[in-house]
Design a protein around this motif. Structure first.
Motif, PDB file in Angstrom:
ATOM      1  N   UNK A 155       0.866  -0.722   0.152  1.00  0.00           N
ATOM      2  CA  UNK A 155      -0.036   0.054  -0.263  1.00  0.00           C
ATOM      3  C   UNK A 155       0.925   1.494   0.041  1.00  0.00           C
ATOM      4  N   UNK A 156       2.065   1.399   0.618  1.00  0.00           N
ATOM      5  CA  UNK A 156       2.615   2.607   0.966  1.00  0.00           C
ATOM      6  C   UNK A 156       3.644   2.475  -0.276  1.00  0.00           C
ATOM      7  N   UNK A 157       3.931   1.499  -0.961  1.00  0.00           N
ATOM      8  CA  UNK A 157       4.592   1.913  -2.485  1.00  0.00           C
ATOM      9  C   UNK A 157       3.626   2.436  -3.265  1.00  0.00           C
ATOM     10  N   UNK A 158       2.783   1.713  -3.185  1.00  0.00           N
ATOM     11  CA  UNK A 158       1.213   2.556  -4.109  1.00  0.00           C
ATOM     12  C   UNK A 158       1.041   4.016  -4.181  1.00  0.00           C
ATOM     13  N   UNK A 159       0.868   3.915  -2.912  1.00  0.00           N
ATOM     14  CA  UNK A 159       0.520   4.970  -2.481  1.00  0.00           C
ATOM     15  C   UNK A 159       1.450   6.129  -2.888  1.00  0.00           C
ATOM     16  N   UNK A 160       2.565   5.572  -2.385  1.00  0.00           N
ATOM     17  CA  UNK A 160       3.857   6.536  -2.807  1.00  0.00           C
ATOM     18  C   UNK A 160       4.248   6.709  -4.613  1.00  0.00           C
ATOM     19  N   UNK A 161       4.211   5.859  -4.796  1.00  0.00           N
ATOM     20  CA  UNK A 161       4.444   5.784  -6.121  1.00  0.00           C
ATOM     21  C   UNK A 161       3.271   6.917  -7.290  1.00  0.00           C
ATOM     22  N   UNK A 162       1.845   6.542  -6.290  1.00  0.00           N
ATOM     23  CA  UNK A 162       0.310   7.490  -7.142  1.00  0.00           C
ATOM     24  C   UNK A 162       0.948   9.203  -6.830  1.00  0.00           C
ATOM     25  N   UNK A 163       1.402   9.379  -5.553  1.00  0.00           N
ATOM     26  CA  UNK A 163       1.922  10.263  -5.543  1.00  0.00           C
ATOM     27  C   UNK A 163       3.322  11.504  -5.534  1.00  0.00           C
ATOM     28  N   UNK A 164       3.160  10.211  -6.218  1.00  0.00           N
ATOM     29  CA  UNK A 164       5.028  11.409  -6.561  1.00  0.00           C
ATOM     30  C   UNK A 164       4.925  10.815  -8.419  1.00  0.00           C
ATOM     31  N   UNK A 165       3.844   9.940  -9.388  1.00  0.00           N
ATOM     32  CA  UNK A 165       3.681  10.367 -10.646  1.00  0.00           C
ATOM     33  C   UNK A 165       2.750  11.449 -10.166  1.00  0.00           C
ATOM     34  N   UNK A 166       1.368  11.958  -9.408  1.00  0.00           N
ATOM     35  CA  UNK A 166       0.773  12.957  -9.698  1.00  0.00           C
ATOM     36  C   UNK A 166       1.574  14.680 -10.092  1.00  0.00           C
ATOM     37  N   UNK A 167       2.691  14.337  -8.596  1.00  0.00           N
ATOM     38  CA  UNK A 167       3.623  15.477  -8.543  1.00  0.00           C
ATOM     39  C   UNK A 167       4.677  16.200 -10.054  1.00  0.00           C
ATOM     40  N   UNK A 168       5.050  14.519 -10.554  1.00  0.00           N
ATOM     41  CA  UNK A 168       5.726  14.635 -11.328  1.00  0.00           C
ATOM     42  C   UNK A 168       4.695  15.154 -12.612  1.00  0.00           C
ATOM     43  N   UNK A 169       3.878  14.591 -12.751  1.00  0.00           N
ATOM     44  CA  UNK A 169       3.156  14.720 -14.171  1.00  0.00           C
ATOM     45  C   UNK A 169       3.078  16.402 -14.329  1.00  0.00           C
ATOM     46  N   UNK A 170       2.283  17.244 -13.086  1.00  0.00           N
ATOM     47  CA  UNK A 170       1.847  18.899 -12.806  1.00  0.00           C
ATOM     48  C   UNK A 170       3.078  19.835 -13.502  1.00  0.00           C
ATOM     49  N   UNK A 171       4.539  18.940 -12.351  1.00  0.00           N
ATOM     50  CA  UNK A 171       5.681  19.552 -12.722  1.00  0.00           C
ATOM     51  C   UNK A 171       5.683  19.547 -14.361  1.00  0.00           C
ATOM     52  N   UNK A 172       5.557  18.244 -15.680  1.00  0.00           N
ATOM     53  CA  UNK A 172       5.292  17.946 -16.544  1.00  0.00           C
ATOM     54  C   UNK A 172       4.810  19.319 -17.351  1.00  0.00           C
ATOM     55  N   UNK A 173       3.423  18.569 -16.543  1.00  0.00           N
ATOM     56  CA  UNK A 173       2.356  19.873 -17.702  1.00  0.00           C
ATOM     57  C   UNK A 173       3.192  21.326 -17.113  1.00  0.00           C
ATOM     58  N   UNK A 174       2.976  21.474 -16.665  1.00  0.00           N
ATOM     59  CA  UNK A 174       3.177  23.147 -16.184  1.00  0.00           C
ATOM     60  C   UNK A 174       4.441  23.801 -17.586  1.00  0.00           C
ATOM     61  N   UNK A 175       5.103  22.827 -17.501  1.00  0.00           N
ATOM     62  CA  UNK A 175       6.620  23.292 -18.361  1.00  0.00           C
ATOM     63  C   UNK A 175       5.959  23.481 -20.185  1.00  0.00           C
ATOM     64  N   UNK A 176       5.708  21.987 -19.731  1.00  0.00           N
ATOM     65  CA  UNK A 176       4.849  21.233 -21.480  1.00  0.00           C
ATOM     66  C   UNK A 176       3.467  22.907 -21.921  1.00  0.00           C
ATOM     67  N   UNK A 177       3.016  23.361 -20.717  1.00  0.00           N
ATOM     68  CA  UNK A 177       2.055  24.039 -21.477  1.00  0.00           C
ATOM     69  C   UNK A 177       2.557  25.536 -21.994  1.00  0.00           C
ATOM     70  N   UNK A 178       3.579  25.427 -21.298  1.00  0.00           N
ATOM     71  CA  UNK A 178       4.537  26.923 -21.427  1.00  0.00           C
ATOM     72  C   UNK A 178       4.677  27.080 -22.580  1.00  0.00           C
ATOM     73  N   UNK A 179       5.242  25.944 -23.620  1.00  0.00           N
ATOM     74  CA  UNK A 179       5.674  26.055 -24.548  1.00  0.00           C
ATOM     75  C   UNK A 179       5.267  26.407 -25.883  1.00  0.00           C
TER      76      UNK A 179
END
Length: 462
Positions: free
Chosen positions: A41-65
């Motif tokens: 459960x911890x591994x899954x939640x940590x993976x999901x949380x990390x993916x959400x944070x990484x997706x938000x950063x990547x999407x913000x930079x891609x939208x700017x371009x």
């Protein structure tokens, strides 16, 4: 090798056969299962949380371009803005990389994923061989661009190495091992502390068994739990064993004493007759020897009956009317003193006739030994208790209150009984009580204004 094999067997028995070892293994198994579920459960939640944070950063930079290329093409390399992702690519529909940030410059497209027709964005995780770690990629589709052709702007953010790689698994495994070790040690120590009184009880019982010292008792821990009740039960059992052993020793001693007297008398008379056969009165010698032999026979018969009762030997039972039994027994034997009967017909019990007749005979013999002028026998039914009652009452000196239970001890004879009748065995009343108990009844000495009143109670039948 033998020593190692023996040590291994002892260790195996301690771990897998002892209560302490099995309880520890069960606790470790349960803890390991819980920890495994928690780790997943911890591994899954940590993976999901990390993916959400990484997706938000990547999407913000891609939208700017993406907003920028709708007006003018971006420079190559694409400049990295402060706080934005440094992994960006602009890829044409034919797969050409139109621009990239320095970390991705000169590399093929970071992803081949494309949005569905009804969507303009795609989220995916890629682990390209050209990068040292896996990345979270967000692709933004832009149809109208300054390039004159639709493009995909990919923004990527690398996963932390501890999350996406084997380091995270190793960390979780180490943490689980440490926790399981602590749980195992705590369980082993706790159960060992709880079972320490049991080990003390075991050692004491081994010493008691080895020395037959039944007066000793096991230590009772003040835990107010199962172990304290176990120790109290063991001590209670030891007390009964000690009492039974002492009773058996007294029984053997008394039996030996009572058997020795007639045997000694018999031997003496026979030796005197043999030494001087001419002058001896052989008839009186034979009569005395016959009395001694009869006494021996009575003692042996009583001992055999007690042995059968102690062994729980069953005898065929039948419906008996106590009134009829009293009539037949009184008519069968002539007594020194008259017997007055008060009998209620229909007082029925289920018992063996011979044994019940023996009870009545013993009670009448005891009453005749002490009675002065009369013996009263009563039979009636106590309907409130559902019991058949038989009372034998004499008008003798009676039995002192403090001796009412002692008269039922084997070979116990009061001074008055020895003075009035030297031929008794001291087993009549004990046998009568044991027979009464074997049928679920009782035999006691009850209160009376004069003499002794013995009351036999048995379960009554309709």
């Amino acid at each position: 090798m033998r020593g190692q094999g023996a040590s291994f067997r002892r260790l195996h028995a301690r771990l897998f056969r002892s209560v302490r070892g099995r309880a520890t293994l069960v606790a470790l198994g349960v803890a390991a299962t819980v920890l495994l579920v928690c780790a997943i459960l911890v591994r899954t939640l940590l993976q999901l949380s990390t993916e959400d944070v990484a997706s938000a950063r990547a999407a913000h930079a891609a939208l700017h371009v993406a907003f920028q290329i709708t007006v003018t093409p971006v420079n190559d390399p694409i400049p990295v803005l402060p706080g934005e992702s440094d992994m960006l690519q602009v890829v044409a529909d034919d797969g050409r990389v139109l621009g990239a940030t320095p970390p991705l410059r000169g590399l093929p497209p970071i992803s081949r994923a494309r949005p569905l027709e009804a969507d303009s964005r795609v989220d995916t995780t890629e682990c390209p061989s050209s990068l040292p770690t896996c990345v979270r990629v967000v692709g933004i589709a832009v149809g109208q661009t300054a390039y004159g052709t639709p493009v995909l702007v990919y923004g990527a953010v690398p996963f932390p190495s501890g999350v996406s790689g084997w380091q995270g698994n190793v960390l979780l495994a180490v943490m689980a091992i440490v926790l399981l070790t602590l749980i195992g040690l705590a369980t082993w120590t706790t159960i060992g502390t709880a079972l320490r009184p049991v080990e003390a009880i075991t050692r004491e019982m081994a010493e008691i068994s080895g020395t037959a010292a039944l007066h000793r008792r096991v230590p009772v821990p003040e835990t107010s739990g199962e172990i304290q009740r176990l120790a109290e039960t063991v001590n209670h059992t030891l007390g009964h064993l000690q009492q039974a052993t002492e009773q058996q020793r007294r029984f053997v001693s008394d039996a030996s004493h009572d058997l020795r007297n007639p045997i000694t008398g018999l031997l003496t008379r026979l030796e005197v007759a043999l030494d001087d056969p001419q002058d001896s009165d052989w008839k009186s010698t034979v009569r005395a020897a016959l009395r001694d032999t009869q006494r021996l026979s009575d003692i042996v018969a009583d001992l055999l009956e007690l042995a059968r009762l102690d062994a729980g030997a069953l005898q065929p039972a039948e419906r008996l009317d106590l009134a009829e039994l009293v009539v037949s027994e009184v008519e069968l034997h002539r007594r020194r003193v008259p017997i007055v009967t008060r009998l209620a017909a229909g007082t029925v019990v289920e018992a063996n006739r011979l044994r019940l007749a023996r009870v009545l005979g013993n009670l009448l013999a005891n009453a005749e030994r002490h009675a002065h002028s009369v013996i009263e026998v009563s039979v009636w039914t106590d309907h409130s208790q559902g019991q058949a009652v038989l009372e034998v009452h004499d008008d003798g000196e009676g039995i002192p209150v403090e001796a009412r239970e002692r008269v039922f001890d084997r070979f116990a004879r009061l001074d008055s009984a020895r003075r009035l009748d030297t031929g008794g065995t001291g087993l009549g009343l004990p046998i009568a009580r044991e027979i009464a108990r074997s049928y679920g009844g009782s035999l006691v000495v009850a209160d009376s204004e004069r003499g002794a009143r013995l009351v036999l109670r048995l379960p009554a039948l309709p």
